[in-house]
Every structure is written in structure tokens, then in C-alpha cells.
Write an enzyme that holds these catalytic residues in place. Structure first.
Site, mmCIF file in Angstrom:
data_model
loop_
_atom_site.group_PDB
_atom_site.id
_atom_site.type_symbol
_atom_site.label_atom_id
_atom_site.label_comp_id
_atom_site.label_asym_id
_atom_site.label_seq_id
_atom_site.Cartn_x
_atom_site.Cartn_y
_atom_site.Cartn_z
ATOM 1 N N TYR A 119 3.591 3.853 0.564
ATOM 2 C CA TYR A 119 3.674 3.037 -0.660
ATOM 3 C C TYR A 119 4.907 2.128 -0.593
ATOM 4 C CZ TYR A 119 0.406 6.665 -2.179
ATOM 5 O OH TYR A 119 -0.645 7.525 -2.262
ATOM 6 N N GLU B 20 -6.008 15.917 0.469
ATOM 7 C CA GLU B 20 -5.927 14.536 0.964
ATOM 8 C C GLU B 20 -4.585 13.910 0.589
ATOM 9 O OE1 GLU B 20 -9.492 12.881 -0.821
ATOM 10 O OE2 GLU B 20 -8.571 12.893 -2.804
ATOM 11 N N CYS C 257 15.298 -13.814 -6.966
ATOM 12 C CA CYS C 257 15.980 -14.259 -8.179
ATOM 13 C C CYS C 257 15.477 -13.476 -9.379
ATOM 14 C CB CYS C 257 15.729 -15.740 -8.394
ATOM 15 S SG CYS C 257 16.046 -16.709 -6.930
ATOM 16 N N GLY D 160 -1.128 11.693 0.987
ATOM 17 C CA GLY D 160 -0.770 10.410 1.589
ATOM 18 C C GLY D 160 0.733 10.326 1.775
#
Ligand SMILES: *Cc1c(COP(=O)(O)O)cnc(C)c1O
Length: 421
Positions: free
Chosen positions: A367, A260, A338, A262
Site C-alpha cells: 500500500y 489472504e 505544495c 497482503g
């Protein structure tokens, strides 16, 4: 960068940047190459948490065997986008409500993370049939890996010493069928390391099952196939993994192995494109300040790397003074936040970079947007573009939309529903 991508980037107006551009045909080809490299008895599931964008899920639906979801939110989202997909529900800390939903929405496989979770499941399942895998945290020396999730003390999975208690529970609840075990120990492994871990896991699982007279139907060895952010052209060796898995499967007749991944599936199809707002020097070092930043692409901050990028030079310069620029030296690419942490790439040599040029960050398909802190400083969200050579119209939300359709950020369920409605 492929020419059709570069063309698209060049014709985007400045006020439509930053933007995420997804190469859907590239994703389809890449996923198909992965599928083709794997033996038939290896099932390929995509870990939705890497990037659950509906358009990516729809492309992957036609190539992968199913989807791994890791929360109630991902479960509802993926079920809505792909009503008929095979789903495996994993992840730590599942609530009773999430487990009930999993039963309701018909997940094909549930990855049990603890004895307590199994007890809840037994209490909720009543007579509804369900197939489960026990996620095990096997002790294993993983060496140097980028993200270790197990092999050592960890909140993930079940300690092997607690498995027998789980088996007693299962024996008392025949509706819940044990299909086998699940192990996801680390991310960032190359094919040799993956095969070493898989061999270890399969050997352990077969012995464990045999000693308890349990039929072992399936072993899920997780994801974690490595990508190289320092070299986008260097891909995980799926051929080597496929060949090695076939060899291991020959020793385990009747067993289905599931993976699996990703990151290694979706990372390459995404580009984060922005433009240089300013170039300046500080105590001898060159800095480029870009539109956007780590609130759109947190990956380099989260992983502590330089996001790979390409400069797309543009000639437009609206001001009567000289363009701020650097040439032939190293420059740090910062965003608009900032905070000193808002850096996308640090001290990277460039031939030339000028205010007004565009920068396309590669490997931003996993991601990336979905792990970023979007609301910090309240800058506008990026646009989303989907390029699909196979079906040009599919990059448009409706027939009247312009060719470079800009979509609302896909991360919020309500917006996704609107767009899909
Ligand atoms: C995150 C995760 C994956 C996917 O990992 P990648 O590194 O993206 O391949 C697969 N399985 C489980 C259980 C995970 O937590």
C-alpha cells in the site's frame, strides 16, 4: 537495514533518487516463514492489492497457494504475470464485464458480495462450472482495529439475513457450486485477535451450514494481519496464528481454511529511498525537505503515521557553503509537494540530518507506490530496483543492463507489458 541493501543505496547516483528498492530475497524468506508457520490445511493466498508489482508476484508464486485479486484490472494483470496461478476474485462492485472475464480467465474461486452480483453470475455462467464463496458481514465487536471493513453496517459482503435468498438462487443453478463462506472483517489485528475472530467465524459458519444441510468445504477468513509501523522489527506472530489455527481445525475435520494477507506479507521488503534537498527551521521547528514525497509514498498520509526510516549519511557536498543540518533534535520530513499534507514523518528525533544525506523509508512494500497519487505536481516517477541474492541476474531487465537496473514504474499495464516483452 541489511548490509547488501545499504551497499546498494550508497552506490545509487543522486539523480536516480528517489527510488523504490525491493529486497526480493527478503520477501521470499519472509513469505516462506509464514507458509512454514501455518498448518497444511490452511491455504495462503496473497492479496495482490497490497502490491501487485510483477516481480513480487513472481517471487510469491513459488511460496503461496494462490492470489486474491479485487478488480478486473488486478485479475488481468495477475493472470498475465502468472498464467497458471490459482486466483480468487473478490471485492465490492464487480461489473458484469468483470464477472464474464473471471469466467473466461478461469478464476478458481469467486467471492460473491451481494445477491445482485450472484444473480448476474448465474445469468452469465450458463453451464460453465464455478466455485463460489459467499462473503458475509457478520455482526461482531472488533474492538480497536485500524481498518474495520465489517462487523457493523458496511458496503462489504452480504448481510446474514440475505444468505437464504442466495441459497435459493444457487439451488436453481447447480453449475455454480457453493464451497463455503468468506469473511474479511478488519485490518491491523494481532494473532490473538485474528484467532478470536476466526474461531467466531468458524463456529458461526459450521452452525449455519449444518442448519441448512450444506456441505461446508472452505472458510476464507481474509487478511488483515497487523504490522507495526512504530516498530519494524516487531512482526505479526505467525507461529501463534499457525498453532491456534491447527487447534481450531481439529474441531472442524474436512474443512479447509484459507487466509489472504497482503500488507503483512509484502510491507517489509520495500524501501523508499530518497535524499535531503534542504534543511531549515520554521518558528523554532526543524524541517527537512526531501526529494519525492507522498505522491510516491502515500502510506503515512493515508494512515496518519510516521513512516519508519533510517538515515544513510553521505559525505558529498558540492557547494562552497556549510551544509544545512540539524543534530540531536526532532525534525519533520516533508516532500516536494505544495501541500501541508506532504509529510512522511513528523517531529522524529534524529542524531543528525544534513542536506545531501539519504533517507531510506522502511515498510514501503505494501500500500505504498500503488496507492499514491503519482501525477500530482508532475514530479518524475521513482526508479525501481529489485535485489535478489538468490538469482543476481533477476534484478536486471536484460543481460546488458547495469547492476542497479532502474525500471519504469510498474503500475501501468502497458509499461509492464513492455518490460516483460
Ligand atoms: C484488502 C483485503 C485483504 C488484504 O488485507 P491486508 O490488510 O493487506 O492483509 C484481504 N482480503 C480482502 C477481501 C481485502 O479487501
Amino acid at each position: 537495514m541489511k548490509p547488501h541493501l545499504e551497499d546498494h543505496l550508497r552506490q545509487l547516483p543522486d539523480d536516480e533518487l528517489p527510488a523504490y528498492v525491493y529486497d526480493l530475497s527478503g520477501l521470499r524468506r519472509h513469505a516462506q516463514a509464514i507458509r512454514d508457520a501455518l498448518p497444511e490445511r490452511v491455504e495462503l493466498f496473497y492479496a495482490a492489492k497490497a502490491n501487485p508489482d510483477p516481480r513480487l508476484l513472481q517471487v510469491l508464486r513459488d511460496v503461496v497457494d494462490g492470489f486474491e485479486v479485487a478488480s478486473g484490472g488486478e485479475l488481468r494483470h495477475t493472470r498475465k504475470v502468472l498464467p497458471r496461478a490459482r486466483l480468487a476474485f473478490g471485492g465490492p462492485g464487480k461489473t458484469a464485464a468483470e464477472l464474464a472475464q473471471a469466467l473466461e480467465l478461469g478464476v478458481e474461486r469467486l467471492h460473491v458480495e451481494s445477491e445482485h452480483e450472484l444473480r448476474m453470475l448465474c445469468a452469465l455462467a450458463a453451464d460453465r462450472p464455478l466455485k463460489v464463496l459467499l462473503r458475509v458481514n457478520l455482526p461482531l465487536d472488533l474492538g480497536q482495529v485500524s481498518l474495520a471493513m465489517g462487523g457493523r453496517p458496511s458496503p462489504f459482503g452480504i448481510d446474514p439475513s440475505h444468505l437464504d435468498a442466495c441459497l435459493r438462487l444457487l439451488a436453481a443453478h447447480p453449475g455454480i457450486r457453493l464451497r463455503g463462506v468468506h469473511v474479511h472483517l478488519a485490518s491491523g489485528l494481532d494473532a490473538t485477535e485474528q484467532l478470536r475472530v476466526t474461531e467466531h467465524v468458524l463456529t458461526w459458519a459450521a452452525q449455519w451450514a449444518q442448519a441448512r444441510d450444506i456441505p461446508l468445504g472452505e472458510v476464507n477468513v481474509g487478511g488483515g494481519m497487523g504490522v507495526d509501523y512504530t516498530d519494524p522489527g516487531c512482526l505479526f506472530d505467525w507461529q501463534a496464528l499457525g498453532t491456534g489455527l491447527q487447534r481450531l481445525l481439529d474441531d472442524h475435520p474436512g474443512l479447509t481454511v484459507r487466509i489472504e494477507p497482503g500488507r503483512s506479507v509484502s510491507a517489509y521488503c520495500g524501501w523508499y529511498v530518497t535524499r535531503v534537498l534542504d534543511v531549515k527551521r520554521s518558528q523554532g521547528e526543524a524541517f527537512a525537505v526531501l526529494s519525492g514525497g507522498t505522491h510516491h509514498l502515500r502510506t503515512p498520509a493515508a494512515k496518519g503515521h510516521d513512516q519508519p526510516f533510517e538515515v544513510v549519511a553521505t559525505d558529498d557536498w558540492p557547494w562552497p557553503w556549510a551544509r544545512p543540518a540539524v543534530a540531536g533534535e526532532s525534525v519533520t520530513l516533508a516532500g516536494q509537494l505544495c501541500t501541508p499534507k506532504d509529510v512522511l514523518a513528523r517531529r522524529v528525533p534524529v542524531e543528525r540530518l544534513r542536506a545531501g544525506d539519504r533517507v531510506a523509508f522502511a515498510m514501503a512494500g505494501a500500500y505504498a507506490w500503488n496507492i499514491s497519487h503519482h501525477d500530482f505536481l508532475m514530479h518524475p516517477a521513482p526508479g525501481f530496483h529489485y535485489l535478489d541474492a538468490a538469482s543476481p541476474d533477476s534484478s536486471r531487465p536484460g543481460s546488458e543492463a547495469p547492476p542497479s537496473a532502474v525500471h519504469a514504474p510498474p503500475s501501468r499495464g502497458d509499461r509492464v507489458a513492455q518490460r516483460r516483452g
